[in-house]
Design an enzyme around this catalytic site. Structure first.
Site, mmCIF file in Angstrom:
data_model
loop_
_atom_site.group_PDB
_atom_site.id
_atom_site.type_symbol
_atom_site.label_atom_id
_atom_site.label_comp_id
_atom_site.label_asym_id
_atom_site.label_seq_id
_atom_site.Cartn_x
_atom_site.Cartn_y
_atom_site.Cartn_z
ATOM 1 N N SER A 299 -67.925 25.818 -15.510
ATOM 2 C CA SER A 299 -67.482 25.134 -15.973
ATOM 3 C C SER A 299 -66.309 25.239 -16.883
ATOM 4 C CB SER A 299 -68.255 23.481 -16.314
ATOM 5 O OG SER A 299 -67.539 22.378 -17.176
ATOM 6 N N HIS B 248 -66.651 23.716 -19.549
ATOM 7 C CA HIS B 248 -68.161 23.354 -21.079
ATOM 8 C C HIS B 248 -68.920 24.426 -21.026
ATOM 9 C CE1 HIS B 248 -65.997 19.304 -20.391
ATOM 10 N NE2 HIS B 248 -66.341 19.743 -19.039
ATOM 11 N N TYR C 125 -75.128 20.304 -20.636
ATOM 12 C CA TYR C 125 -73.937 20.120 -19.217
ATOM 13 C C TYR C 125 -73.909 21.869 -19.188
ATOM 14 C CZ TYR C 125 -71.457 19.985 -15.175
ATOM 15 O OH TYR C 125 -70.362 20.263 -14.388
ATOM 16 N N LYS D 179 -74.566 25.783 -17.528
ATOM 17 C CA LYS D 179 -73.543 26.166 -16.980
ATOM 18 C C LYS D 179 -74.041 28.155 -17.365
ATOM 19 C CE LYS D 179 -71.470 23.579 -14.612
ATOM 20 N NZ LYS D 179 -71.835 23.448 -13.411
#
Length: 278
Positions: A110, A112, A135, A139
């Site tokens: 992601s 992110h 989150y 990743k």
């Protein structure tokens, strides 16, 4: 290929991958925590399994050529919520892949993972990790895990840093949109490219205002076709002037860069659930 495995098959993105993946192999094993995923495509079977169980993942990946790993808790949440499916689950996928001789993990990473970089920076696939949430931190862990398993155990990985794979509904998405058709193309190239080693590629369409650089991933042959500029005039008019001091407007991670750690980012984005129905 003889066997592909798709985790997160009951999710919104997974629902669009099942049919095209089923045409790339003799057997597609789709998996998630749902009781079922509706009608199955030719050559597809469904197995309910928990990513947090290493034994379950070892059984699932037996005889697989590759695994496409989209299973995860798909939003920011307290670390304890993220830990099982996103961090332990990632370890279990790569470890099970290695034990079973699986050639490659195609991973839904992601933006992110690098979400705190300023959006005015045109970032490449080699930019340093700068997560915006727990989150995003998960990743980063999975990408580093992928790198480790390539260097030490020769398990290939393609880490797809997906930007905004959803209906265009906010100004950020004019640059970050990944259409479902382009998502499918990206996954297909991640599977059928003969040699990848450890690779990172941004999952984004051919938007005029794309904020990331895929030049170093060009060997994958991913050439997106869709462009969010068609939505720009309407979206910008509805949004009005943006707060230039809001991290949600100034960072690659969008609202995830602005929410407190542990608080939902999707609640701010208001993503439309257009899961594909079989």
């Amino acid at each position: 290929m003889k066997k592909l495995v798709l985790t997160g098959a009951a999710g919104r993105l997974g629902s669009y991958l099942r049919e095209p993946m089923s045409r790339m192999c003799d057997e597609l094993v789709s998996t998630d925590l749902a009781q079922d995923i509706g009608k199955l495509y030719d050559g597809e079977r469904y197995v309910k399994a928990d990513l947090a169980s290493l034994d379950a993942m070892i059984d699932l990946l037996q005889g697989a050529d590759m695994v496409v790993h989209f299973g995860a808790y798909g939003d920011e949440a307290p670390f304890e919520t993220i830990l099982g499916p996103n961090i332990i689950g990632a370890y279990n996928i790569w470890e099970a892949a290695w034990r079973n001789g699986v050639r490659r993990v195609v991973y839904a990473s992601s933006i992110h993972a690098v979400g705190m970089h300023p959006k005015t920076d045109f970032i490449g696939t080699d930019v340093r990790h700068r997560p915006d949430t727990f989150y995003g931190l998960a990743k980063c862990f999975a990408e580093d895990l992928a790198s480790l398993y390539w260097d030490k155990r020769q398990v290939e990985s393609v880490c797809m840093r997906i930007l905004s794979c959803a209906q265009v509904g906010n100004p950020r998405a004019i640059g970050t949109w990944l259409s479902y058709d382009d998502l499918i193309k990206l996954v297909q190239r991640a599977i059928d490219t003969p040699v990848t080693g450890f690779a990172v590629v941004y999952g984004v369409s051919d938007n005029d205002r794309v904020p990331v650089d895929n030049a170093k991933a060009s060997f994958l042959g991913y050439r997106p076709r869709d462009n969010a500029e068609q939505f720009a005039e309407k979206i910008f008019a509805e949004a009005g002037p943006l707060d230039h001091q809001d991290p949600g407007n100034m960072c690659h991670g969008g609202p995830f860069a602005a929410v407190p750690l542990g608080d939902s980012g999707l609640a701010v984005l208001k993503v439309v659930d257009d899961t594909k129905k079989t």
